[in-house]
Design a protein around this motif. Structure first.
Motif, PDB file in Angstrom:
ATOM      1  N   ARG A  30       0.850  -1.191   0.000  1.00 51.99           N
ATOM      2  CA  ARG A  30       0.000   0.000   0.000  1.00 51.99           C
ATOM      3  C   ARG A  30       0.875   1.226   0.000  1.00 51.99           C
ATOM      4  O   ARG A  30       1.853   1.293   0.722  1.00 51.99           O
ATOM      5  CB  ARG A  30      -0.880   0.002   1.261  1.00 51.99           C
ATOM      6  N   LEU A  56      -3.421   4.857  -2.143  1.00 51.39           N
ATOM      7  CA  LEU A  56      -4.494   5.250  -1.242  1.00 51.39           C
ATOM      8  C   LEU A  56      -5.278   6.426  -1.806  1.00 51.39           C
ATOM      9  O   LEU A  56      -6.501   6.465  -1.749  1.00 51.39           O
ATOM     10  CB  LEU A  56      -3.902   5.631   0.121  1.00 51.39           C
ATOM     11  N   GLU A  67     -11.126  -3.187   4.158  1.00 49.36           N
ATOM     12  CA  GLU A  67     -10.411  -4.413   3.817  1.00 49.36           C
ATOM     13  C   GLU A  67     -10.598  -5.423   4.938  1.00 49.36           C
ATOM     14  O   GLU A  67     -10.740  -5.066   6.115  1.00 49.36           O
ATOM     15  CB  GLU A  67      -8.923  -4.142   3.611  1.00 49.36           C
ATOM     16  N   ASN A  88      -9.178  -8.004   7.463  1.00 47.28           N
ATOM     17  CA  ASN A  88      -7.937  -8.364   8.140  1.00 47.28           C
ATOM     18  C   ASN A  88      -7.992  -9.840   8.508  1.00 47.28           C
ATOM     19  O   ASN A  88      -8.761 -10.257   9.383  1.00 47.28           O
ATOM     20  CB  ASN A  88      -7.754  -7.501   9.401  1.00 47.28           C
ATOM     21  N   GLU A  92     -11.647  -3.823   8.404  1.00 54.76           N
ATOM     22  CA  GLU A  92     -11.108  -2.598   8.972  1.00 54.76           C
ATOM     23  C   GLU A  92     -11.201  -1.466   7.949  1.00 54.76           C
ATOM     24  O   GLU A  92     -10.976  -1.678   6.766  1.00 54.76           O
ATOM     25  CB  GLU A  92      -9.649  -2.797   9.401  1.00 54.76           C
ATOM     26  N   GLU A  93     -11.526  -0.287   8.442  1.00 58.19           N
ATOM     27  CA  GLU A  93     -11.644   0.861   7.551  1.00 58.19           C
ATOM     28  C   GLU A  93     -10.255   1.358   7.171  1.00 58.19           C
ATOM     29  O   GLU A  93      -9.394   1.563   8.030  1.00 58.19           O
ATOM     30  CB  GLU A  93     -12.435   1.968   8.237  1.00 58.19           C
ATOM     31  N   VAL A  94     -10.028   1.528   5.893  1.00 54.35           N
ATOM     32  CA  VAL A  94      -8.743   1.998   5.389  1.00 54.35           C
ATOM     33  C   VAL A  94      -8.803   3.488   5.066  1.00 54.35           C
ATOM     34  O   VAL A  94      -7.882   4.235   5.352  1.00 54.35           O
ATOM     35  CB  VAL A  94      -8.317   1.193   4.144  1.00 54.35           C
ATOM     36  N   MET A 110      -7.036   8.880   5.603  1.00 49.62           N
ATOM     37  CA  MET A 110      -6.398   7.603   5.306  1.00 49.62           C
ATOM     38  C   MET A 110      -5.777   7.017   6.571  1.00 49.62           C
ATOM     39  O   MET A 110      -4.980   7.683   7.246  1.00 49.62           O
ATOM     40  CB  MET A 110      -5.339   7.804   4.224  1.00 49.62           C
ATOM     41  N   LEU A 127      -3.299   4.530   7.816  1.00 50.35           N
ATOM     42  CA  LEU A 127      -2.175   3.757   7.329  1.00 50.35           C
ATOM     43  C   LEU A 127      -1.575   2.904   8.444  1.00 50.35           C
ATOM     44  O   LEU A 127      -1.846   3.122   9.621  1.00 50.35           O
ATOM     45  CB  LEU A 127      -1.099   4.691   6.767  1.00 50.35           C
ATOM     46  N   ARG A 128      -0.747   1.963   8.065  1.00 50.13           N
ATOM     47  CA  ARG A 128      -0.079   1.123   9.054  1.00 50.13           C
ATOM     48  C   ARG A 128       0.883   1.937   9.902  1.00 50.13           C
ATOM     49  O   ARG A 128       1.159   1.597  11.046  1.00 50.13           O
ATOM     50  CB  ARG A 128       0.677   0.000   8.347  1.00 50.13           C
TER      51      ARG A 128
END
Length: 296
Positions: free
Chosen positions: A24, A29, A240, A242, A249-251, A269, A271-272
């Motif tokens: 990603r 995104l 997406e 998980n 989970e909302e991205v 957004m 993000l991780r």
């Protein structure tokens, strides 16, 4: 070639390895947020009249990143649509450029360039993404053709070690890349959507395909802090699944104008490595009057 079969063709100077999963990225995104809000019918080619944009449209965005509770300006993005010719026919040519600024370059270099060609009835023909992220550069390409009413994908991926992968896929469904789905989605009629309604579509990348899901969250007015402009918006989420947590989970949460242009004006957004936001700073040459702007 049989449906769904894979053919790897490696560059003579390249090493051979397994296909890597797609990472990603900021540009991905941003584009997912743009493209995201409606489902296309499942039939090869899937033509759709363009009602939202015209050649010459130019959208500018400011990118922000949350770092230890402080919002920092991270860079800019620009999306431009032009006319052109490809394969002997008139097309739309879309370009997305994403650039980090000097501050973020010290931590993470970001230079993404994405191009997509579509017919005038929004059928994808070609896609390319060149991404420089950190010290890694990779390329995704997809060529579309439609023999006998089916979809044929020819895909290419070059990783940061200059290892090249190629594959081909035949399918009965429609496939889209980031930008072609963005432009197609902007022409859907959202007036009859219900809160919580879910939409799915198939996306092609240079090395893989994926199934994507979006959820309609309803309507909301949003005031842009940078300009003070208030927009009447439709709100959507990209989610997406998980596998580890066994839940969705909302991205991204995104806001698009509730008018005939359907221009994305805000993107949140998740993000991780943190939270990011993108805000529309300027829209040049929209096709329709911007009736979603709420007057003071």
């Amino acid at each position: 070639m049989k449906k769904g079969s894979l053919k790897s063709i490696v560059h003579p100077s390249a090493k051979v390895t397994t296909l890597p999963p797609g990472g990603r990225q900021w540009a991905l995104l941003l584009i997912i947020c743009h493209l995201s809000f409606l489902l296309a019918p499942a039939s090869a080619q899937c033509p759709l009249p363009n009602t939202a944009f015209a050649p010459g449209e130019n959208l500018d965005y400011q990118l922000y990143f949350n770092w230890k509770f402080i919002w920092l300006k991270a860079g800019t993005a620009n999306l431009r649509i032009d006319g052109g010719r490809y394969g002997g026919q008139d097309i739309y040519r879309a370009h997305l450029l994403t650039r980090g600024n000097k501050r973020t370059d010290r931590f993470f270099m970001m230079r993404d360039t994405i191009t997509s060609y579509l017919t005038h009835d929004l059928v994808p023909l070609y896609y390319r993404k060149g991404a420089l992220e950190g010290k890694r550069h990779n390329i995704d390409e997809v060529w579309y053709s439609y023999p006998d009413g089916h979809t044929h994908l020819r895909q290419r991926y070059v990783d940061y070690k200059d290892v090249e992968f190629k594959k081909e896929l035949d399918a009965d469904d429609c496939y889209y890349d980031m930008l072609s789905m963005l432009l197609r989605a902007r022409s859907f009629d959202a007036r009859n959507m219900r809160e919580g309604q879910r939409f799915s579509f198939k996306m092609a990348h240079g090395s893989r395909e994926s199934d994507e899901v979006f959820v309609y969250r309803g309507k909301e007015n949003f005031k842009m802090e940078q300009t003070g402009t208030t927009y009447r918006c439709l709100v959507f989420s990209f989610v997406e699944y998980n596998k580890h947590k066994k839940r969705e989970e909302e991205v991204i949460t995104f806001y698009i104008t509730d008018d005939a242009n359907h221009i994305p004006v805000r993107l949140d957004m998740f993000l991780r490595f943190g939270t990011a936001k993108a805000f529309l700073s300027k829209a040049t040459a929209p096709r329709h009057p911007q009736t979603s702007i709420v007057k003071p």
